[in-house]
Scaffold this motif. Structure first.
Motif, PDB file in Angstrom:
ATOM      1  N   ILE A  61       0.931  -1.167   0.308  1.00  0.00           N
ATOM      2  CA  ILE A  61       0.180   0.142  -0.209  1.00  0.00           C
ATOM      3  C   ILE A  61       1.210   1.774   0.322  1.00  0.00           C
ATOM      4  O   ILE A  61       1.734   1.600   1.345  1.00  0.00           O
ATOM      5  N   SER A  62       0.844   1.850  -1.092  1.00  0.00           N
ATOM      6  CA  SER A  62       1.458   3.247  -0.806  1.00  0.00           C
ATOM      7  C   SER A  62       0.598   4.696  -1.873  1.00  0.00           C
ATOM      8  O   SER A  62      -0.748   3.914  -2.048  1.00  0.00           O
ATOM      9  N   THR A  63       1.088   6.072  -1.312  1.00  0.00           N
ATOM     10  CA  THR A  63       0.787   6.926  -1.930  1.00  0.00           C
ATOM     11  C   THR A  63       1.708   7.922  -2.623  1.00  0.00           C
ATOM     12  O   THR A  63       3.103   7.715  -2.128  1.00  0.00           O
ATOM     13  N   VAL A  64       1.507   9.016  -3.052  1.00  0.00           N
ATOM     14  CA  VAL A  64       2.250  10.218  -2.992  1.00  0.00           C
ATOM     15  C   VAL A  64       1.851  11.226  -3.012  1.00  0.00           C
ATOM     16  O   VAL A  64       0.180  11.649  -3.429  1.00  0.00           O
ATOM     17  N   THR A  65       2.369  12.489  -2.819  1.00  0.00           N
ATOM     18  CA  THR A  65       1.861  14.031  -1.612  1.00  0.00           C
ATOM     19  C   THR A  65       1.535  14.340  -3.109  1.00  0.00           C
ATOM     20  O   THR A  65       2.661  14.040  -4.347  1.00  0.00           O
ATOM     21  N   ASN A  66       0.545  15.435  -3.402  1.00  0.00           N
ATOM     22  CA  ASN A  66       0.194  16.149  -4.917  1.00  0.00           C
ATOM     23  C   ASN A  66       1.467  17.634  -5.027  1.00  0.00           C
ATOM     24  O   ASN A  66       2.577  17.355  -4.411  1.00  0.00           O
ATOM     25  N   SER A  67       1.262  18.597  -5.355  1.00  0.00           N
ATOM     26  CA  SER A  67       2.470  19.380  -6.164  1.00  0.00           C
ATOM     27  C   SER A  67       2.058  20.391  -4.369  1.00  0.00           C
ATOM     28  O   SER A  67       3.709  20.954  -4.992  1.00  0.00           O
ATOM     29  N   GLU A  68       1.901  20.329  -3.981  1.00  0.00           N
ATOM     30  CA  GLU A  68       1.517  20.629  -2.476  1.00  0.00           C
ATOM     31  C   GLU A  68       1.598  20.021  -1.009  1.00  0.00           C
ATOM     32  O   GLU A  68       1.047  20.865  -0.195  1.00  0.00           O
ATOM     33  N   GLY A  69       2.298  19.061  -1.467  1.00  0.00           N
ATOM     34  CA  GLY A  69       3.017  17.988  -0.784  1.00  0.00           C
ATOM     35  C   GLY A  69       1.183  17.812   0.390  1.00  0.00           C
ATOM     36  O   GLY A  69       2.395  16.894   1.412  1.00  0.00           O
ATOM     37  N   GLU A  70       1.050  17.232   0.031  1.00  0.00           N
ATOM     38  CA  GLU A  70      -0.414  16.760   1.202  1.00  0.00           C
ATOM     39  C   GLU A  70      -0.878  15.686   0.355  1.00  0.00           C
ATOM     40  O   GLU A  70      -0.721  15.180  -1.026  1.00  0.00           O
ATOM     41  N   PHE A  71      -1.264  15.035   1.400  1.00  0.00           N
ATOM     42  CA  PHE A  71      -1.498  13.438   0.905  1.00  0.00           C
ATOM     43  C   PHE A  71      -3.033  12.953   1.724  1.00  0.00           C
ATOM     44  O   PHE A  71      -3.154  13.523   2.377  1.00  0.00           O
ATOM     45  N   SER A  72      -2.761  12.326   1.034  1.00  0.00           N
ATOM     46  CA  SER A  72      -4.328  11.499   1.402  1.00  0.00           C
ATOM     47  C   SER A  72      -4.106   9.251   1.429  1.00  0.00           C
ATOM     48  O   SER A  72      -3.637   9.367   0.417  1.00  0.00           O
ATOM     49  N   LEU A  73      -4.140   8.544   3.048  1.00  0.00           N
ATOM     50  CA  LEU A  73      -3.426   7.397   3.319  1.00  0.00           C
ATOM     51  C   LEU A  73      -4.544   7.133   3.717  1.00  0.00           C
ATOM     52  O   LEU A  73      -4.730   7.313   4.734  1.00  0.00           O
ATOM     53  N   LYS A  74      -5.305   6.319   2.702  1.00  0.00           N
ATOM     54  CA  LYS A  74      -6.120   5.297   3.295  1.00  0.00           C
ATOM     55  C   LYS A  74      -5.151   3.782   3.461  1.00  0.00           C
ATOM     56  O   LYS A  74      -4.986   2.843   2.741  1.00  0.00           O
ATOM     57  N   ILE A  75      -5.954   2.964   4.775  1.00  0.00           N
ATOM     58  CA  ILE A  75      -5.374   1.894   5.085  1.00  0.00           C
ATOM     59  C   ILE A  75      -6.162   0.982   6.187  1.00  0.00           C
ATOM     60  O   ILE A  75      -7.265   1.023   6.908  1.00  0.00           O
ATOM     61  N   PRO A  76      -6.732  -0.199   6.064  1.00  0.00           N
ATOM     62  CA  PRO A  76      -7.450  -0.662   6.348  1.00  0.00           C
ATOM     63  C   PRO A  76      -7.218  -1.560   8.095  1.00  0.00           C
ATOM     64  O   PRO A  76      -6.440  -0.817   8.227  1.00  0.00           O
ATOM     65  N   VAL A  77      -8.955  -1.410   8.474  1.00  0.00           N
ATOM     66  CA  VAL A  77      -8.658  -1.457   9.718  1.00  0.00           C
ATOM     67  C   VAL A  77      -8.161  -2.726  10.436  1.00  0.00           C
ATOM     68  O   VAL A  77      -6.975  -2.553  11.534  1.00  0.00           O
ATOM     69  N   ASN A  78      -8.394  -3.496   9.442  1.00  0.00           N
ATOM     70  CA  ASN A  78      -7.046  -4.706   9.895  1.00  0.00           C
ATOM     71  C   ASN A  78      -5.909  -4.684  10.221  1.00  0.00           C
ATOM     72  O   ASN A  78      -4.828  -5.471  10.983  1.00  0.00           O
ATOM     73  N   ILE A  79      -5.242  -3.080   9.820  1.00  0.00           N
ATOM     74  CA  ILE A  79      -3.532  -3.314  10.140  1.00  0.00           C
ATOM     75  C   ILE A  79      -3.577  -2.215  11.210  1.00  0.00           C
ATOM     76  O   ILE A  79      -3.823  -1.012  10.784  1.00  0.00           O
ATOM     77  N   SER A  80      -3.433  -2.212  12.061  1.00  0.00           N
ATOM     78  CA  SER A  80      -3.058  -1.158  13.324  1.00  0.00           C
ATOM     79  C   SER A  80      -1.917  -1.298  13.704  1.00  0.00           C
ATOM     80  O   SER A  80      -1.891   0.110  14.741  1.00  0.00           O
ATOM     81  N   SER A  81      -0.815  -1.942  13.428  1.00  0.00           N
ATOM     82  CA  SER A  81      -0.003  -2.082  14.209  1.00  0.00           C
ATOM     83  C   SER A  81       1.074  -1.548  12.882  1.00  0.00           C
ATOM     84  O   SER A  81       2.657  -1.448  13.306  1.00  0.00           O
ATOM     85  N   ALA A  82       1.475  -1.447  12.057  1.00  0.00           N
ATOM     86  CA  ALA A  82       1.262  -0.968  10.758  1.00  0.00           C
ATOM     87  C   ALA A  82       3.251  -0.081  11.085  1.00  0.00           C
ATOM     88  O   ALA A  82       2.735   1.154  11.621  1.00  0.00           O
ATOM     89  N   THR A  83       3.679   0.926  10.375  1.00  0.00           N
ATOM     90  CA  THR A  83       4.852   1.785  10.041  1.00  0.00           C
ATOM     91  C   THR A  83       4.636   2.517   8.797  1.00  0.00           C
ATOM     92  O   THR A  83       4.402   1.097   7.861  1.00  0.00           O
ATOM     93  N   VAL A  84       4.905   3.477   8.985  1.00  0.00           N
ATOM     94  CA  VAL A  84       4.951   4.479   7.632  1.00  0.00           C
ATOM     95  C   VAL A  84       5.875   4.899   6.833  1.00  0.00           C
ATOM     96  O   VAL A  84       6.992   6.007   7.645  1.00  0.00           O
ATOM     97  N   SER A  85       6.865   4.828   5.521  1.00  0.00           N
ATOM     98  CA  SER A  85       8.419   5.685   5.808  1.00  0.00           C
ATOM     99  C   SER A  85       7.688   5.954   4.625  1.00  0.00           C
ATOM    100  O   SER A  85       6.460   5.848   3.671  1.00  0.00           O
ATOM    101  N   ILE A  86       8.957   7.748   4.871  1.00  0.00           N
ATOM    102  CA  ILE A  86       8.577   8.384   4.031  1.00  0.00           C
ATOM    103  C   ILE A  86       9.776   8.786   3.150  1.00  0.00           C
ATOM    104  O   ILE A  86      10.766   9.467   3.934  1.00  0.00           O
TER     105      ILE A  86
END
Length: 419
Positions: A61-86
């Motif tokens: 699962i991944s996403t990218v920021t838009n030209s204004e640096g903004e992001f939206s990241l949707k993660i399934p509820v069964n994933i609760s203890s993961a980490t996110v790298s940027i």
């Protein structure tokens, strides 16, 4: 003289307004998810960082920021203890637990990479052209060599000046062939929406031929014929730029440009991993100073008494890595056109932008793709369909590229007009 045709990606197509056959867009059932929103900025000055990559570790699962640096990241509820790298080119990567993220206003600051990379002893290549040859020769070792099914988000916008006059968004499935296979990738539409403000198009509509394939074909490793391959190396010059670093990887930067500049010609930068010689990122441009030839290449049909020619053509492709293998992760194409009407004092400028980000993927065990009416052709022109703009939950659990402010304003106007 060699024809220029082999150097050109699927070009945009400018047409009269016409009747287009509607494609069936299918909705999918949304699963439960948690959505996190925020912005990625430079730590020193707070400037937004565009195209920063956010990935949920242990998943695809991944996403990218838009030209204004903004992001939206949707993660399934069964994933609760993961980490996110940027990560992003020229910045030190960071990793945060999900607990760090908020439903809104998450702020992530990345520090610039200040290491003197020219001193790193891992840089051993001495000839840029040889390095690029090795990049292609090692494609079978460096890139996914099994068929994968990718979920992706595609956005296509047309601006007249600074105003959005056409907006298309779609969730797609990409049936990606192995990088060593000759077969071409295929695309099907899961769901999509589009709106066009024809009143601002000066009685002429710009329509982008190829749609998502314009960004997919920016995958240089899979489709080298659209830029250059091993047989065309002598038609380019290559030289080293200043080394770079991304996601704790050291990169060669190779500048290239075509030797023959009588016709429109390509130039740009390749970012090549110093350890594996894998292409990690590429930015490239097409010089279109030769207006007559450039117009013939990109404009297929136009009204009488009007001149249309491109003034800027830019492409970008980013690859992602998992388990030691790289894959296509993000592509964009941006083209700016000038439209000169006969007996009109001022011309019009239009910017056509398309971008596609892979948001999830899985190995596709089937050797053959079962096609249906959701599959699109490389010659597709995305159809006009405003349905969905009034539905705030239209995308459901699908990860998308967060709309920029100008696009968000256009969406809000569309919502008001159909309420």
């Amino acid at each position: 003289m060699k024809t220029i045709k082999k150097f050109i990606l699927s070009p945009p197509l400018i047409l009269f307004l016409g009747i287009l056959t509607m494609l069936p867009f299918h909705r999918i059932n949304a699963q439960e998810f948690v959505e996190y929103k925020g912005i990625v900025v430079e730590s020193g000055n707070g400037n937004p960082i565009a195209a920063a990559f956010l990935s949920v570790n242990g998943t695809n699962i991944s996403t990218v920021t838009n030209s204004e640096g903004e992001f939206s990241l949707k993660i399934p509820v069964n994933i609760s203890s993961a980490t996110v790298s940027i990560s992003n080119l020229g910045f030190q990567s960071k990793t945060y637990p999900l607990s760090f993220f908020n439903s809104n206003n998450t702020r992530i600051e990345l520090n610039e990479t200040l290491e003197e990379l020219s001193e790193v002893n891992i840089f051993t290549a001495t000839d840029a052209k040889t390095l690029v040859r090795n990049m292609f020769a090692k494609a079978g070792d460096n890139y996914l060599n099994e068929p994968v099914l990718m979920n992706s988000f595609y956005r296509e916008s047309i601006k007249k000046g600074r105003r959005n006059v056409s907006l298309t968004e779609a969730v797609l499935k990409i049936y990606k062939r192995p990088y060593t296979a000759t077969g071409r990738d295929e695309i099907s539409i899961t769901k999509a929406r589009k709106s066009v403000d024809y009143e601002r198009l000066d009685t002429m509509a710009l329509k982008l031929r190829g749609g998502p394939f314009n960004t997919l074909y920016s995958d240089i490793i899979k489709y080298p014929e659209y830029l250059f391959n091993v047989e065309q190396m002598d038609e380019y010059t290559f030289n080293f730029g200043s080394p770079a670093r991304i996601n704790n990887r050291y990169l060669y930067v190779v500048n290239f440009e075509m030797v023959d500049k009588r016709l429109p010609w390509y130039y740009g930068e390749l970012y090549i991993d110093a350890q594996t010689n894998a292409l990690v990122k590429a930015n490239y441009h097409l010089n279109v100073d030769n207006r007559t030839v450039a117009s013939n290449m990109f404009v297929r049909k136009k009204p009488g008494g009007v001149k249309v020619y491109p003034v800027r053509v830019e492409y970008q492709v980013d690859y992602r890595e998992t388990g030691g293998k790289w894959y296509y992760g993000y592509g964009s194409a941006e083209l700016e056109f000038v439209v000169n009407w006969k007996r009109k004092l001022f011309n019009s400028r239009y910017t056509v932008n398309s971008e596609m980000a892979v948001t999830d993927w899985q190995v596709n065990p089937g050797d053959r793709v079962r096609r249906d009416d959701s599959f699109i052709s490389p010659a597709v022109i995305m159809t006009d369909d405003v349905s969905g703009f009034s539905d705030e939950q239209f995308w459901g659990s699908n990860n998308i590229i967060e709309p920029e402010k100008s696009i968000q304003n256009a969406i809000e106007k569309i919502q008001k007009s159909i309420q």
